[in-house]
Enzyme design. Structure first.
Site, PDB file in Angstrom:
ATOM      1  N   ASP A 293      19.778  -0.610 -21.869  1.00  0.00           N
ATOM      2  CA  ASP A 293      21.062   0.036 -21.627  1.00  0.00           C
ATOM      3  C   ASP A 293      21.752  -0.686 -20.287  1.00  0.00           C
ATOM      4  O   ASP A 293      21.100  -1.289 -19.595  1.00  0.00           O
ATOM      5  CB  ASP A 293      20.751   1.299 -21.391  1.00  0.00           C
ATOM      6  CG  ASP A 293      21.114   2.203 -22.657  1.00  0.00           C
ATOM      7  OD1 ASP A 293      21.380   1.715 -23.627  1.00  0.00           O
ATOM      8  OD2 ASP A 293      20.959   3.453 -22.652  1.00  0.00           O
TER       9      ASP A 293
ATOM     10  N   LYS B  83      26.459  -0.780 -23.754  1.00  0.00           N
ATOM     11  CA  LYS B  83      27.619  -0.380 -24.169  1.00  0.00           C
ATOM     12  C   LYS B  83      28.591   0.192 -23.228  1.00  0.00           C
ATOM     13  O   LYS B  83      28.613   1.237 -22.768  1.00  0.00           O
ATOM     14  CB  LYS B  83      27.745   0.700 -25.284  1.00  0.00           C
ATOM     15  CG  LYS B  83      26.813   0.498 -26.493  1.00  0.00           C
ATOM     16  CD  LYS B  83      26.647   1.579 -27.259  1.00  0.00           C
ATOM     17  CE  LYS B  83      25.490   2.437 -26.976  1.00  0.00           C
ATOM     18  NZ  LYS B  83      25.226   3.376 -27.840  1.00  0.00           N
TER      19      LYS B  83
END
Lengths: 249, 249
Positions: free
Chosen positions: A37, A59
Site C-alpha cells: 500500500d 492508491k
C-alpha cells in the site's frame, strides 16, 4: 498438482519502519509476492527475500493506481500457483483496511490465511501527542471513525463524541468545518480540547493543539495535511463544568 | 550536578514477544531501569542491556504487587539520578495504561519523556479472529471500552453499541451477563454476532463465536478467562433486517 498458497495480511504501522513488529518483518521475509500500500514505509520492503516480487498497489486519490479488482486478480493468481502472498497495509489491517474482500478471495480458493496486527495510526498519534485515549474517572472509551461518510445526513460520529469519550477521526482535514459545526450544533462544548497529529509515528510528525471552537481555523492556519489524525477529547469533568447533558443519538 | 533522566513509556503488545516493534526493542535496550507490567511477555526483557535493573511491578488483583505510589517513587528516584527509565506496558501505553500519573511525575521533574505506541489487545484479537473492525457500508466506527465501570448505573457503553459499530470490551468476562442483558434491554438484537478472543496475539489464543443472546452462556460453557476481548458487531444491515431504531443515549 500445485497446492494452494497462503495469504498474509500484514499491518506495517503508520509510515515509520521502526514501528513494524518482529512478526510482520518475519512474514514479509517469508513471502513470494508483496503487494504494498501507498502509506507503508519504503524501508519496510528491505525485509523482503531477494527473490520476492514486489508490486506497489498504492492508491492515491485519482492517480490511477492498481485498482481493487487488479489486486484481487494478483492475489488469486499467486495463491493458485502455491505462493505466499503478503499484503502490506499501513497501520493495522483490520482498521479501514478493506480486508474483507481480499480475505474472501483467499477463502474461496481454500488458501490458508494469517493476519498480523499492526500499530494503527490513532495509537501512534496518541503517543506522539502524549494523549491518553482512556483516563480513569474521565475518559471511559475511545472510538475510531473516518470523517468521510457516503451519507450526507447526520453522520454516525455525532453520537460518539459524548462525555467520557475520546474520538479519533481518520482523514478529517477536508471535513474540519463539518466536524466542528456538527458537534457544536449537537451540544459539544466549544472549549473541548482537540489535537491534530500529522504524520503520526514518523520523525516529521507534527502535533497542533486547539479547541473545538477553533478546530477548522486551526487546521487552515497551520496548514494541516493528511495523513492526519484528529482527536476530540470530552472528559466527564468538561461535561460537568458546562452543565452539559448527554447528547441523545 | 546530575542531569535529569528520561522516561520512556513503551507499548509491548499483547503478551507475545514477536508483536513488539523494533522501536520498542531499541528503547528497551537503551534503558537503565525497566519497570515491567504483569502481562508483558517475559521474552521481551531479553532486549534489555546486561547492566539494566529490571523490576517487576505487575499488579495482579490482590497479589500485593508494587503499588502505584511505589512505582512513582522508583521513577522519581531514577530520573533524579539521570537514568533512562523504561516503563513496559502490555498493549499500547495510552489505552487503559494509566499513563497520565507516571507522565506527570516525569514532567514535574523536568525530565524528557517519550512514548512508544504498541499493538493494543483489541487489534491483535481482531486479527486472530479475522474480524474487520471497520467495514465499508456496514461498520463505520469501532470503540474500545472497559466493561468494569465504577458507576453501577447505566454504563457508558450502552450508547456505543449501535448500528454501524464494532465495540471491543476489555476485561469483560465477569461482566458477560450484564453486557448481554443491558444491551438487549436497550434494543440491540439478540442475533448480533459476538466473539470472545482469549490470549490475543499469543500462540495459545482461542476464539469463540456466538450471538448476543447467548453471550454469557457461551463464556461460561467455554470457560473463557481473562485476558480476553469481547467483540460485539452491529452492522448496519443487522439494524435494517430487524427494523431496529437508533438507540438514544
Amino acid at each position: 498438482m500445485t497446492s494452494i498458497g497462503k495469504l498474509v495480511l500484514i499491518g506495517c504501522g503508520p509510515g515509520s519502519a521502526d514501528l513494524l513488529t518482529f512478526r510482520a518483518a518475519q512474514r514479509i521475509a517469508s513471502a513470494d509476492l508483496l503487494l504494498v500500500d501507498r502509506l507503508v514505509a519504503r524501508e519496510v520492503i528491505a525485509h523482503a527475500a531477494p527473490a520476492a516480487r514486489i508490486v506497489d498497489v498504492g492508491k492515491a486519490p485519482g492517480d490511477g493506481g492498481v485498482q481493487q479488482a487488479g489486486i484481487n486478480h494478483l492475489i488469486r493468481t499467486a495463491l493458485a500457483e502455491g505462493r505466499t502472498v503478503a499484503r502490506l497495509k499501513s497501520g493495522d489491517p483490520m482498521v479501514f483496511g478493506r480486508a474483507t474482500e481480499e480475505l474472501c478471495e483467499a477463502v474461496a480458493l481454500g488458501a490458508e490465511i494469517e493476519i498480523v496486527p499492526g500499530v494503527t495510526a490513532a495509537l501512534a498519534a496518541a503517543s506522539d501527542a502524549a494523549i491518553s485515549l482512556t483516563e480513569r474517572a474521565e475518559i471511559q472509551s475511545f472510538s475510531v471513525v473516518t470523517a468521510r461518510t457516503a451519507d450526507a445526513s447526520t453522520p454516525d460520529w455525532v453520537s460518539l463524541v459524548r462525555p467520557g469519550s475520546c474520538t479519533a477521526f481518520y482523514m478529517g482535514v477536508a471535513q474540519a468545518w463539518r466536524i466542528q459545526s456538527t458537534l457544536m450544533a449537537n451540544g459539544a462544548p466549544g472549549s473541548l480540547a482537540i489535537e491534530w497529529v500529522e504524520n503520526a509515528g514518523r520523525t516529521d510528525c507534527r502535533t497542533i493543539s486547539g479547541t473545538l471552537s477553533n478546530l477548522a481555523d486551526t487546521a487552515r492556519r497551520k496548514r494541516v495535511r493528511n495523513p492526519a489524525i484528529l482527536f476530540v477529547r470530552y472528559p466527564l469533568s468538561a461535561a460537568a463544568s458546562v452543565g452539559a447533558v448527554r447528547i441523545s443519538g
